[in-house]
Write a protein that holds these residues in place. Structure first.
Motif, PDB file in Angstrom:
ATOM      1  N   GLY A 240     -10.293  -0.485  -3.500  1.00 36.65           N
ATOM      2  CA  GLY A 240     -10.100  -0.735  -2.071  1.00 36.65           C
ATOM      3  C   GLY A 240      -9.058   0.169  -1.432  1.00 36.65           C
ATOM      4  N   LEU A 241      -8.210   0.805  -2.249  1.00 37.14           N
ATOM      5  CA  LEU A 241      -7.179   1.719  -1.712  1.00 37.14           C
ATOM      6  C   LEU A 241      -7.774   3.030  -1.201  1.00 37.14           C
ATOM      7  N   LYS A 242      -8.989   3.328  -1.631  1.00 34.12           N
ATOM      8  CA  LYS A 242      -9.785   4.480  -1.138  1.00 34.12           C
ATOM      9  C   LYS A 242      -9.391   5.865  -1.654  1.00 34.12           C
ATOM     10  N   SER A 243      -8.111   6.139  -1.869  1.00 32.56           N
ATOM     11  CA  SER A 243      -7.725   7.479  -2.347  1.00 32.56           C
ATOM     12  C   SER A 243      -6.371   7.407  -3.054  1.00 32.56           C
ATOM     13  N   LYS A 244      -6.036   8.468  -3.797  1.00 33.48           N
ATOM     14  CA  LYS A 244      -4.737   8.521  -4.482  1.00 33.48           C
ATOM     15  C   LYS A 244      -3.599   8.527  -3.459  1.00 33.48           C
ATOM     16  N   GLU A 245      -3.824   9.229  -2.353  1.00 35.44           N
ATOM     17  CA  GLU A 245      -2.788   9.320  -1.319  1.00 35.44           C
ATOM     18  C   GLU A 245      -2.455   7.919  -0.788  1.00 35.44           C
ATOM     19  N   GLU A 246      -3.512   7.148  -0.509  1.00 35.64           N
ATOM     20  CA  GLU A 246      -3.294   5.795   0.023  1.00 35.64           C
ATOM     21  C   GLU A 246      -2.708   4.880  -1.052  1.00 35.64           C
ATOM     22  N   ALA A 267     -11.651   1.074 -11.877  1.00 41.01           N
ATOM     23  CA  ALA A 267     -12.290   1.856 -10.815  1.00 41.01           C
ATOM     24  C   ALA A 267     -11.256   2.767 -10.160  1.00 41.01           C
ATOM     25  N   ALA A 268     -10.030   2.254  -9.969  1.00 43.26           N
ATOM     26  CA  ALA A 268      -8.966   3.065  -9.369  1.00 43.26           C
ATOM     27  C   ALA A 268      -8.577   4.212 -10.302  1.00 43.26           C
ATOM     28  N   VAL A 269      -8.516   3.920 -11.592  1.00 44.16           N
ATOM     29  CA  VAL A 269      -8.162   4.957 -12.575  1.00 44.16           C
ATOM     30  C   VAL A 269      -9.272   6.014 -12.636  1.00 44.16           C
ATOM     31  N   ASP A 270     -10.522   5.536 -12.718  1.00 42.50           N
ATOM     32  CA  ASP A 270     -11.653   6.467 -12.813  1.00 42.50           C
ATOM     33  C   ASP A 270     -11.772   7.339 -11.556  1.00 42.50           C
ATOM     34  N   SER A 271     -11.324   6.793 -10.420  1.00 48.72           N
ATOM     35  CA  SER A 271     -11.384   7.569  -9.167  1.00 48.72           C
ATOM     36  C   SER A 271     -10.177   8.494  -9.019  1.00 48.72           C
ATOM     37  N   GLY A 272      -9.271   8.452  -9.991  1.00 51.27           N
ATOM     38  CA  GLY A 272      -8.117   9.357  -9.966  1.00 51.27           C
ATOM     39  C   GLY A 272      -6.962   8.867  -9.105  1.00 51.27           C
ATOM     40  N   VAL A 287      -1.503  -7.791 -19.645  1.00 51.97           N
ATOM     41  CA  VAL A 287      -0.191  -8.107 -19.089  1.00 51.97           C
ATOM     42  C   VAL A 287      -0.139  -9.594 -18.748  1.00 51.97           C
ATOM     43  N   ALA A 288       1.058 -10.157 -18.777  1.00 52.14           N
ATOM     44  CA  ALA A 288       1.229 -11.564 -18.379  1.00 52.14           C
ATOM     45  C   ALA A 288       2.573 -11.720 -17.672  1.00 52.14           C
ATOM     46  N   PRO A 289       2.748 -10.999 -16.542  1.00 48.35           N
ATOM     47  CA  PRO A 289       4.043 -11.072 -15.853  1.00 48.35           C
ATOM     48  C   PRO A 289       4.238 -12.402 -15.113  1.00 48.35           C
ATOM     49  N   GLN A 290       5.423 -12.594 -14.587  1.00 42.38           N
ATOM     50  CA  GLN A 290       5.685 -13.776 -13.740  1.00 42.38           C
ATOM     51  C   GLN A 290       4.850 -13.675 -12.463  1.00 42.38           C
ATOM     52  N   LEU A 291       4.722 -12.430 -11.936  1.00 45.01           N
ATOM     53  CA  LEU A 291       3.932 -12.220 -10.719  1.00 45.01           C
ATOM     54  C   LEU A 291       2.990 -11.042 -10.909  1.00 45.01           C
ATOM     55  N   TYR A 292       1.700 -11.264 -10.632  1.00 47.84           N
ATOM     56  CA  TYR A 292       0.716 -10.169 -10.639  1.00 47.84           C
ATOM     57  C   TYR A 292       0.104 -10.118  -9.253  1.00 47.84           C
ATOM     58  N   LEU A 293       0.351  -9.018  -8.540  1.00 45.40           N
ATOM     59  CA  LEU A 293      -0.188  -8.886  -7.190  1.00 45.40           C
ATOM     60  C   LEU A 293      -1.293  -7.836  -7.198  1.00 45.40           C
ATOM     61  N   ALA A 294      -2.509  -8.264  -6.858  1.00 46.34           N
ATOM     62  CA  ALA A 294      -3.666  -7.358  -6.892  1.00 46.34           C
ATOM     63  C   ALA A 294      -4.099  -7.042  -5.460  1.00 46.34           C
ATOM     64  N   ALA A 295      -4.113  -5.758  -5.111  1.00 41.83           N
ATOM     65  CA  ALA A 295      -4.532  -5.358  -3.773  1.00 41.83           C
ATOM     66  C   ALA A 295      -5.793  -4.506  -3.869  1.00 41.83           C
ATOM     67  N   ASP A 335      -7.215  -6.880   5.737  1.00 39.66           N
ATOM     68  CA  ASP A 335      -7.282  -5.449   5.441  1.00 39.66           C
ATOM     69  C   ASP A 335      -5.977  -5.015   4.775  1.00 39.66           C
ATOM     70  N   LEU A 336      -6.073  -4.505   3.567  1.00 39.15           N
ATOM     71  CA  LEU A 336      -4.847  -4.158   2.828  1.00 39.15           C
ATOM     72  C   LEU A 336      -4.061  -3.045   3.504  1.00 39.15           C
ATOM     73  N   PHE A 337      -4.751  -2.193   4.290  1.00 44.73           N
ATOM     74  CA  PHE A 337      -4.032  -1.094   4.947  1.00 44.73           C
ATOM     75  C   PHE A 337      -3.067  -1.624   6.022  1.00 44.73           C
ATOM     76  N   GLU A 338      -3.336  -2.857   6.419  1.00 38.72           N
ATOM     77  CA  GLU A 338      -2.455  -3.499   7.386  1.00 38.72           C
ATOM     78  C   GLU A 338      -1.498  -4.450   6.656  1.00 38.72           C
ATOM     79  N   LYS A 339      -2.060  -5.227   5.721  1.00 35.93           N
ATOM     80  CA  LYS A 339      -1.285  -6.305   5.092  1.00 35.93           C
ATOM     81  C   LYS A 339      -0.238  -5.805   4.097  1.00 35.93           C
TER      82      LYS A 339
END
Ligand SMILES: Cc1cc2nc3c(=O)[nH]c(=O)nc-3n(C[C@H](O)[C@H](O)[C@H](O)COP(=O)(O)OP(=O)(O)OC[C@H]3O[C@@H](n4cnc5c(N)ncnc54)[C@H](O)[C@@H]3O)c2cc1C
Length: 350
Positions: A240-246, A267-272, A287-295, A335-339
């Motif tokens: 969902g981040l769309k590019s490495k820059e973002e 998918a993010a790794v494969d897209s570079g 991983v099993a952290p106290q907080l896992y935030l997925a965007a 929308d993650l680009f806003e949030k």
């Protein structure tokens, strides 16, 4: 093969131990002393790898005395001394030889087997890291026993729980082998006390087995950020981040504000967008952290397999039906680009 005398002695121990559930607490404690576990520790440049400390936690759960094993260049004054301070260890067996420094399984396996025979251990445990995964199958083969891999719980001295099908099913396995050779999932065995112990460091046996493989070089990803495998907070980005820059523009400041490690979907790794070493999931890191935030991560089962044991899971996704919301404790539809920038700014102000 295991010597006959040793096998029959172990069979006797096992048959006694199988009656353990019906025994009084005093008898069970007495039988626990018949167990003897060797926790195989991985070290790098004289420092213990945190992933291998899970082996000690698992060994302590079994009951009975726990010995640690470490080998490499000058380890007695470095990683063995570090291990000796870990609470709950009786002894640290150390073999000083540069030939074992890189943990090559070709010569480390015969070294370990020699020391297992000397110590007459009933259980051999290592972390389910690249080191443990390449070493212990060879050790099991040399001992003529079957390995039990990637366990997440111990039910008794011969019964273990392990996830299969990317964590979609949980298998309980009982081993009848005289020596149990086990790798453990790091996120399931945490909480080792690294100070306050007083184990003695003793010299192990060195068979000096010639190594047919030569270690040439390695390239390690270096980062100032917390280590993904052990961080208490992880911020992960997906397609969902769309590019490495973002990815870099949005995920890095949020991770920095939270003091978090960075993770990524495949998918993010494969897209570079992110380095391969940051992949979380079935074919990445657990991983099993106290907080896992997925965007911008949908929550495919292969991704969930690597992070669903996180204590608090937060997700930002524009699709309210994204599967990640089924396991998220906190969800933000948008929308993650806003949030994401908004969240980063709010956290900075706190
Ligand atoms: C054998 C095998 C092993 C695998 N191992 C792994 C593994 O270890 N780790 C792993 O992650 N995957 C693994 N996969 C791949 C997995 O099946 C998925 O393809 C992958 O996890 C999808 O990554 P993603 O969620 O980033 O992408 P997608 O599934 O494409 O999801 C992108 C998400 O971003 C959201 N989105 C898009 N734009 C925005 C926006 N502007 N704002 C908010 N949200 C937005 C979408 O709604 C969507 O939910 C494996 C697959 C196989 C077959």
């Amino acid at each position: 093969m295991i010597p006959i005398a040793r096998s029959s002695a172990l069979r006797a121990v096992r048959s006694q131990l199988s009656q353990r559930r019906s025994l009084s607490p005093t008898s069970a404690a007495a039988l626990a002393r018949l167990l003897s576990t060797l926790a195989v520790l991985e070290q790098r440049d004289g420092k213990l790898a945190s992933s291998s400390l899970a082996a000690i936690v698992a060994a302590q759960k079994l009951g009975g005395p726990v010995t640690a094993f470490v080998a490499g260049k000058g380890v007695k004054s470095t990683s063995a001394a570090e291990a000796a301070k870990i609470q709950g260890l009786e002894k640290v067996v150390a073999v000083e030889n540069e030939a074992y420094e890189k943990g090559l399984p070709e010569n480390f396996a015969p070294l370990l087997v020699e020391n297992i025979k000397q110590g007459e251990y009933t259980h051999i445990i290592a972390g389910h890291s690249a080191f443990g995964k390449s070493l212990l199958p060879r050790v099991a083969a040399l001992l003529d026993v079957q390995q039990v891999s990637d366990i997440t719980a111990i039910e008794s001295e011969d019964t273990f729980v392990r996830p299969i099908y990317a964590g979609n099913a949980v298998l309980t396995v009982q081993s009848s082998d005289p020596i149990k050779v086990i790798t453990v999932r790091g996120t399931a065995f945490q909480g080792v006390e690294t100070e306050g112990g007083s184990a003695t460091v003793v010299d192990g046996t060195d068979p000096n087995t010639p190594c047919p493989t030569e270690w040439v070089s390695e390239e390690l990803a270096k980062s100032e950020r917390p280590d993904l495998g052990t961080a208490s907070r992880v911020v992960s980005g997906g397609r969902g981040l769309k590019s490495k820059e973002e990815f870099d523009r949005l995920i890095l400041p949020l991770a920095d504000t939270l003091g978090a490690a960075i993770g990524a979907s495949r998918a993010a790794v494969d897209s570079g967008f992110a380095d391969n070493s940051l992949q979380v999931g079935q074919t990445g890191k657990n991983v099993a952290p106290q907080l896992y935030l997925a965007a911008g991560i949908s929550g495919a089962i292969q991704h969930l397999a690597g992070m669903k044991d996180s204590k608090v899971i937060a997700a930002i996704n524009k699709d309210p039906d994204a599967p990640i919301f089924q396991i998220a404790d906190v969800g933000l539809v948008g929308d993650l680009f806003e949030k994401v920038p908004e969240l980063t700014e709010k956290l900075k102000k706190q």
